[in-house]
Design an enzyme around this catalytic site. Structure first.
Site, PDB file in Angstrom:
ATOM      1  CG  MET A   1      -1.827  -1.241   1.225  1.00 20.37           C
ATOM      2  SD  MET A   1      -3.377  -1.023   2.099  1.00 20.37           S
ATOM      3  CE  MET A   1      -2.800  -0.579   3.709  1.00 20.37           C
ATOM      4  N   GLY A   2       2.174   1.106  -0.340  1.00 17.27           N
ATOM      5  CA  GLY A   2       3.050   2.265  -0.460  1.00 17.27           C
ATOM      6  C   GLY A   2       3.533   2.791   0.876  1.00 17.27           C
TER       7      GLY A   2
ATOM      8  CG  HIS B   1       8.575   0.485   5.949  1.00 16.44           C
ATOM      9  ND1 HIS B   1       8.819  -0.869   5.978  1.00 16.44           N
ATOM     10  CD2 HIS B   1       7.242   0.620   6.177  1.00 16.44           C
ATOM     11  CE1 HIS B   1       7.698  -1.508   6.235  1.00 16.44           C
ATOM     12  NE2 HIS B   1       6.723  -0.631   6.349  1.00 16.44           N
TER      13      HIS B   1
ATOM     14  CG  HIS C   1       7.058  -1.862   2.127  1.00 15.90           C
ATOM     15  ND1 HIS C   1       6.959  -0.693   2.845  1.00 15.90           N
ATOM     16  CD2 HIS C   1       5.844  -2.458   2.212  1.00 15.90           C
ATOM     17  CE1 HIS C   1       5.729  -0.579   3.332  1.00 15.90           C
ATOM     18  NE2 HIS C   1       5.037  -1.633   2.976  1.00 15.90           N
TER      19      HIS C   1
ATOM     20  CD  GLN D   1      -6.149  -3.686   2.681  1.00 19.25           C
ATOM     21  OE1 GLN D   1      -6.024  -4.148   1.548  1.00 19.25           O
ATOM     22  NE2 GLN D   1      -5.187  -3.828   3.589  1.00 19.25           N
TER      23      GLN D   1
ATOM     24  CG  ASP E   1       0.589  -6.982   7.872  1.00 21.62           C
ATOM     25  OD1 ASP E   1      -0.188  -6.328   8.563  1.00 21.62           O
ATOM     26  OD2 ASP E   1       1.589  -6.481   7.316  1.00 21.62           O
TER      27      ASP E   1
ATOM     28  CD  GLN F   1      -1.938  -8.733   4.233  1.00 22.62           C
ATOM     29  OE1 GLN F   1      -2.819  -7.879   4.259  1.00 22.62           O
ATOM     30  NE2 GLN F   1      -0.686  -8.418   3.985  1.00 22.62           N
TER      31      GLN F   1
ATOM     32  CG  MET G   1      11.024  -0.834  10.007  1.00 27.59           C
ATOM     33  SD  MET G   1      12.161  -0.705   8.632  1.00 27.59           S
ATOM     34  CE  MET G   1      13.678  -0.443   9.537  1.00 27.59           C
TER      35      MET G   1
ATOM     36  CB  SER H   1       3.006   2.539   5.938  1.00 28.15           C
ATOM     37  OG  SER H   1       3.568   1.614   5.053  1.00 28.15           O
TER      38      SER H   1
END
Ligand code: ATP
Ligand code: PAF
Ligand code: BAL
Length: 299
Positions: free
Chosen positions: A30-31, A34, A37, A80, A169, A172, A203, A205
């Site tokens: 989702m951008g 960091h 990712h 979501q 996550d 998920q 970390m 977002s």
């Protein structure tokens, strides 16, 4: 690095890639990127087998897939978000994200608009049974339906051979593993370790939404998880470990602890006794000011 905003352009390019026999690694995000990712990109870049592979359908018992081309998607998925304020506040830094992806060796970034992904409101509803009735599923109604729909759409658009998800996550990961099996996606799922700041904070977002004071306080999550893990290493029960976490948060009034659970890291079933190494996960979520943080430790 190529950047596509439309499904048509993305599919057209990736069709050529597939026809030339190259295999595709995929990192959905989702951008507001960091280091966490970027380690997923690095894992895809290196065909990294070391993070805990959790096989999808294609690779059970087979040779691991090493992708030739890495695709990352950046899409803040409204479906979501159960909390409109959370969606409105979600950090968006797409130009900086693209620079980071290029430096990390990503080959393709997909940055669709909401209308591109959702020309219509989906009528489809996805249910994940027991996987969605606890923890994140219980506290974020509809969240995993939204995750499942967008991940299925993205899988159909990108048609990756391997997809990389972060352990941060953990629920998920379990939901996507189930999605892959239920819908017979020929995709191998790789779970990559959680990357942490020097003081232990996972970390995320959303960390950039914390005030300087909250940022310092946020280390409590990792302290609590480490305490619970250490207690279980000393043969205390999951119930005792959970009680210690609840007690610790009771002394940190800045937080509202939503849940702490000791579960099997794959099935997410609650555990009541010690399990084999790597099988136990302690998961928690807590609200700190306006920011909701989650974390877990697998041991
Ligand atoms: N610290 C981390 N270490 C490893 N993987 C991570 C980390 N943080 C996020 N990821 C993974 O990156 C992928 C994209 O996640 P996402 O873009 O939602 O970022 P995020 O940092 O989890 O943001 P937030 O939790 O604030 O939504 C997911 O698979 C997620 O698990
Ligand atoms: C997998 C995902 C990109 C779906 O929107 C999101 O849930 C995330 O970033 O973890
Ligand atoms: N990384 C999880 C995405 C979310 O919080 O919606």
């Amino acid at each position: 690095m190529k950047r596509f905003d439309t499904i048509y352009a993305l599919r057209h390019y990736l069709q050529t890639v597939r026809h030339s026999g190259r295999r595709i690694g995929f990192v959905p995000t989702m951008g507001a990127l960091h280091e966490g990712h970027l380690t997923l990109i690095a894992a895809a870049r290196q065909g990294d087998r070391l993070p805990h592979p959790t096989s999808g359908l294609s690779q059970v018992g087979g040779e691991p897939v090493v992708p030739d081309l890495v695709v990352c998607s950046i899409f803040v998925n409204p479906a979501q978000f159960n909390n409109p304020d959370d969606l409105a506040r979600y950090p968006r830094t797409v130009d900086e994200d693209c620079r980071m992806l290029e430096a990390a060796g990503c080959d393709v970034v997909f940055t669709p608009s909401v209308d591109e992904i959702y020309p219509d409101q989906p009528t489809l509803r996805l249910h994940f049974g027991e996987l969605e009735t606890t923890m994140e599923g219980a506290f974020r109604p509809g969240h995993f339906n939204g995750v499942g729909i967008v991940v299925a759409k993205l899988f159909n658009m990108v048609q990756p051979d391997v997809a990389y998800f972060g352990q941060k996550d953990l629920q998920q990961v379990a939901v996507v593993r189930r999605l892959i099996r239920d819908l017979s996606f020929p995709i191998e799922l790789i779970r990559c370790d959680t990357i942490r700041e020097a003081d232990g904070l996972a970390m995320s977002s959303r960390n950039r939404l914390l005030s300087p004071e909250e940022r310092q306080q946020a280390t409590t999550l990792y302290q609590a998880l480490s305490l619970a893990r250490d207690l279980m290493h000393e043969d205390r029960s999951p119930a005792q470990a959970k009680a210690a976490v609840i007690d610790l948060f009771a002394h940190r009034p800045a937080f509202r602890l939503e849940y702490v659970e000791v579960v099997n890291a794959d099935s997410l079933h609650p555990v009541i006794e010690q399990q084999a190494p790597g099988q136990t996960a302690i998961c928690l979520a807590a609200q700190l000011g306006k920011v909701r943080l989650i974390d877990n430790i697998v041991f």
